[in-house]
Design an enzyme around this catalytic site. Structure first.
Site, PDB file in Angstrom:
ATOM      1  N   ASP A   1     -42.963  42.776  29.001  1.00  0.00           N
ATOM      2  CA  ASP A   1     -42.216  41.631  28.480  1.00  0.00           C
ATOM      3  C   ASP A   1     -40.786  41.961  28.070  1.00  0.00           C
ATOM      4  OD1 ASP A   1     -44.208  39.684  28.762  1.00  0.00           O
ATOM      5  OD2 ASP A   1     -45.227  40.369  26.961  1.00  0.00           O
TER       6      ASP A   1
ATOM      7  N   HIS B   1     -48.716  38.486  22.833  1.00  0.00           N
ATOM      8  CA  HIS B   1     -49.154  38.605  24.239  1.00  0.00           C
ATOM      9  C   HIS B   1     -47.990  38.115  25.111  1.00  0.00           C
ATOM     10  CE1 HIS B   1     -51.852  38.914  27.543  1.00  0.00           C
ATOM     11  NE2 HIS B   1     -52.709  37.946  27.286  1.00  0.00           N
TER      12      HIS B   1
ATOM     13  N   HIS C   1     -47.979  48.792  23.193  1.00  0.00           N
ATOM     14  CA  HIS C   1     -49.092  48.270  23.989  1.00  0.00           C
ATOM     15  C   HIS C   1     -50.390  48.884  23.494  1.00  0.00           C
ATOM     16  CE1 HIS C   1     -51.460  47.047  27.460  1.00  0.00           C
ATOM     17  NE2 HIS C   1     -50.512  46.159  27.664  1.00  0.00           N
TER      18      HIS C   1
HETATM   19  N1  CMC Z   1     -42.424  47.768  17.324  1.00  0.00           N
HETATM   20  C1  CMC Z   1     -42.595  48.646  16.312  1.00  0.00           C
HETATM   21  N2  CMC Z   1     -43.773  49.196  15.992  1.00  0.00           N
HETATM   22  C2  CMC Z   1     -44.818  48.869  16.750  1.00  0.00           C
HETATM   23  C3  CMC Z   1     -44.713  47.987  17.836  1.00  0.00           C
HETATM   24  C4  CMC Z   1     -43.455  47.426  18.101  1.00  0.00           C
HETATM   25  N3  CMC Z   1     -43.289  46.547  19.098  1.00  0.00           N
HETATM   26  N4  CMC Z   1     -45.928  47.837  18.383  1.00  0.00           N
HETATM   27  C5  CMC Z   1     -46.759  48.602  17.691  1.00  0.00           C
HETATM   28  N5  CMC Z   1     -46.104  49.226  16.690  1.00  0.00           N
HETATM   29  C6  CMC Z   1     -46.667  50.141  15.692  1.00  0.00           C
HETATM   30  C7  CMC Z   1     -47.349  49.342  14.596  1.00  0.00           C
HETATM   31  O1  CMC Z   1     -46.455  49.027  13.568  1.00  0.00           O
HETATM   32  C8  CMC Z   1     -48.425  50.289  14.174  1.00  0.00           C
HETATM   33  O2  CMC Z   1     -47.848  51.293  13.379  1.00  0.00           O
HETATM   34  P1  CMC Z   1     -48.681  51.982  12.165  1.00  0.00           P
HETATM   35  O3  CMC Z   1     -49.851  52.645  12.824  1.00  0.00           O
HETATM   36  O4  CMC Z   1     -47.718  52.941  11.572  1.00  0.00           O
HETATM   37  O5  CMC Z   1     -49.084  50.865  11.256  1.00  0.00           O
HETATM   38  C9  CMC Z   1     -48.853  50.962  15.490  1.00  0.00           C
HETATM   39  O6  CMC Z   1     -47.686  50.899  16.328  1.00  0.00           O
HETATM   40  C10 CMC Z   1     -49.998  50.261  16.196  1.00  0.00           C
HETATM   41  O7  CMC Z   1     -49.646  48.885  16.294  1.00  0.00           O
HETATM   42  P2  CMC Z   1     -50.704  47.712  16.450  1.00  0.00           P
HETATM   43  O8  CMC Z   1     -50.027  46.413  16.233  1.00  0.00           O
HETATM   44  O9  CMC Z   1     -51.896  48.019  15.610  1.00  0.00           O
HETATM   45  O10 CMC Z   1     -51.101  47.915  17.949  1.00  0.00           O
HETATM   46  P3  CMC Z   1     -52.024  46.979  18.801  1.00  0.00           P
HETATM   47  O11 CMC Z   1     -52.630  47.806  19.828  1.00  0.00           O
HETATM   48  O12 CMC Z   1     -52.909  46.182  17.929  1.00  0.00           O
HETATM   49  O13 CMC Z   1     -50.987  45.915  19.411  1.00  0.00           O
HETATM   50  C11 CMC Z   1     -49.245  44.998  20.636  1.00  0.00           C
HETATM   51  C12 CMC Z   1     -50.409  45.995  20.651  1.00  0.00           C
HETATM   52  C13 CMC Z   1     -48.738  44.830  22.053  1.00  0.00           C
HETATM   53  C14 CMC Z   1     -49.750  43.640  20.150  1.00  0.00           C
HETATM   54  C15 CMC Z   1     -48.130  45.554  19.714  1.00  0.00           C
HETATM   55  O14 CMC Z   1     -47.602  46.738  20.262  1.00  0.00           O
HETATM   56  C16 CMC Z   1     -47.048  44.528  19.477  1.00  0.00           C
HETATM   57  O15 CMC Z   1     -47.194  43.689  18.599  1.00  0.00           O
HETATM   58  N6  CMC Z   1     -45.910  44.581  20.247  1.00  0.00           N
HETATM   59  C17 CMC Z   1     -44.890  43.580  20.126  1.00  0.00           C
HETATM   60  C18 CMC Z   1     -45.273  42.326  20.898  1.00  0.00           C
HETATM   61  C19 CMC Z   1     -45.244  42.545  22.379  1.00  0.00           C
HETATM   62  O16 CMC Z   1     -44.289  43.078  22.918  1.00  0.00           O
HETATM   63  N7  CMC Z   1     -46.304  42.066  23.070  1.00  0.00           N
HETATM   64  C20 CMC Z   1     -46.414  42.166  24.532  1.00  0.00           C
HETATM   65  C21 CMC Z   1     -47.548  43.081  24.921  1.00  0.00           C
HETATM   66  S1  CMC Z   1     -47.530  43.608  26.621  1.00  0.00           S
HETATM   67  C22 CMC Z   1     -47.773  42.251  27.621  1.00  0.00           C
HETATM   68  C23 CMC Z   1     -48.651  41.184  27.151  1.00  0.00           C
HETATM   69  O17 CMC Z   1     -49.774  41.421  26.737  1.00  0.00           O
HETATM   70  O18 CMC Z   1     -48.210  40.052  27.208  1.00  0.00           O
END
Ligand code: CMC
Length: 390
Positions: free
Chosen positions: A327, A234, A273
């Site tokens: 971020d 987050h 996201h």
């Molecule tokens: N880099 C590479 N792959 C990614 C990323 C990333 N940053 N984010 C998601 N994916 C891929 C993930 O590996 C998965 O792939 P597969 O379906 O092949 O297994 C798919 O996309 C879905 O990912 P998820 O983790 O299940 O997605 P989610 O909706 O649960 O999580 C998230 C959303 C924001 C937590 C995630 O994108 C993430 O961990 N990003 C990195 C951390 C980040 O930048 N967080 C800030 C979010 S925005 C502002 C805030 O909330 O603070």
């Protein structure tokens, strides 16, 4: 007495549409903000974020979020006066912050500061929309003071008294950095606070609402929001994103870094996201400011490296809907402005508190406690075994 036999039958809806992490769940109706993840569109109370970032101020945006309309001249000036009037926090809060070990994460210190603040508000336990609104305004004002003090104490410097002549963002920068900011730096911080103020039912907002729905006090709910925002998935992603960017020496390095992450299936911080499957509009604005600020401060290479990372990630994952989020570029801006990396998430909290408070207040008049269920998949017929027989 023998344990009675379980005679029921576990029945769950046969078709559960929810994804893990409550994906697809709806919590409530709201008029506060809307995220269209397909179009990359964000509005607060009907106003597009690009419009607000260009023309509004953090104070005005907070008023809009809390009260549902853009303030008239006198309403805005009264609101600003109130925020300025609340800036000073009880000395005991500063004393506690000084007693926390310097290496503690500033988000933990912020959580502690807000908790202490609540202990010294004699009206904290009066749970009415009117009183909670007042506490909410206090928190919007005082979290900036607490975060500013944490920033100073971490560097071994004495906290600074708020300056009533400065607007919220300028004063916040002043209390953190110890220098009155130039107009452009104050504007950049203001834009950043506007962009981070609210964002649908994200983890920290949901946390605040769940906690507040038990009709606890608003300080407790906001403390919970801070705890949730701290995590690297987050708000904490901003510091992690900058940390990896700083390790990349040039654009070639950036290309290699992304390729390595892709081949190892490692998440890249500042991308992806749950809701946006298009470019996050907040990252669009912050990307533009990142270019300006880094160039102004002689750190243009940092922006170029970040841009290269962005291009490579989009080339690898764009089709999957993975783009920079809020971020990714924020850290490059704060870093170029001389702000300590670990203060990035507290800055996020100083802004997001306005969204937390607005949403909690909107839900309060028709409050119903949040109480979902989990699908039980464990055994039912176990019998207690004495410890010597296990
Ligand atoms: N880099 C590479 N792959 C990614 C990323 C990333 N940053 N984010 C998601 N994916 C891929 C993930 O590996 C998965 O792939 P597969 O379906 O092949 O297994 C798919 O996309 C879905 O990912 P998820 O983790 O299940 O997605 P989610 O909706 O649960 O999580 C998230 C959303 C924001 C937590 C995630 O994108 C993430 O961990 N990003 C990195 C951390 C980040 O930048 N967080 C800030 C979010 S925005 C502002 C805030 O909330 O603070």
């Amino acid at each position: 007495m023998a344990a009675p036999k379980y005679t029921g039958k576990i029945e769950w809806p046969t078709k559960i549409e929810l994804g893990r992490g409550l994906e697809g769940a709806i919590t409530n109706e709201t008029k506060i903000g809307y995220v269209d993840g397909e179009k990359g569109w964000l509005v607060y109370r009907g106003y597009n974020i690009f419009d607000l970032a260009e023309h509004s101020s953090f104070e005005e945006t907070s008023y809009l979020l809390l009260f549902g309309k853009l303030p008239k001249d006198d309403e805005l000036s009264d609101f600003k006066k109130k925020l300025v009037g609340y800036r000073k926090v009880p000395e005991v809060v500063i004393d506690v912050l000084k007693s926390i070990p310097k290496e503690v994460h500033p988000m933990s210190a912020l959580r502690t500061g807000v908790s202490v603040l609540g202990c010294f508000d004699r009206k904290a336990e009066e749970i009415t929309p009117k009183n909670d609104t007042e506490i909410g305004i206090k928190l919007i004002s005082q979290m900036a003071t607490i975060a500013g003090a944490i920033g100073r104490i971490r560097k071994g410097e004495p906290p600074i008294e708020p300056d009533p002549e400065l607007d919220h963002s300028a004063n916040f920068l002043y209390m953190m950095n110890g220098e009155k900011p130039d107009d452009f730096s104050a504007k950049v911080m203001d834009v950043s606070l506007i962009l981070h103020a609210d964002h649908g039912m994200n983890a920290s907002t949901f946390t605040c609402m769940v906690v507040n729905s038990s009709l606890t006090d608003l300080y407790s709910s906001v403390c919970a929001g801070i705890c949730s925002l701290k995590g690297p998935l987050h708000g904490g992603a901003n510091e992690r994103a900058l940390a990896f960017l700083l390790k990349l020496k040039d654009e070639e390095n950036a290309v290699r870094y992304v390729k390595d992450c892709v081949s190892q299936k490692k998440k890249i911080m500042g991308f992806g996201h749950r809701v946006y499957k298009a470019y996050d509009p907040r990252a669009k604005v912050l990307g533009q400011y990142s270019q300006k600020v880094t160039e102004m401060k002689g750190m243009g290479h940092l922006y170029k490296i970040a841009k290269k990372v962005e291009e490579e990630v989009i080339a690898a994952y764009g089709e999957k809907g993975i783009f920079p989020n809020v971020d990714f570029y924020s850290g490059t801006i704060y870093y170029a402005m001389g702000i300590d990396v670990l203060m990035f998430t507290p800055i996020f909290a100083v802004s997001r508190v306005s969204g937390w408070v607005a949403r909690v207040l909107e839900y309060l008049p028709e409050n119903r406690i949040f109480r979902p269920r989990a699908v039980y998949v464990g055994p039912l017929e176990e019998r207690y075994i004495p410890i010597d027989k296990r």
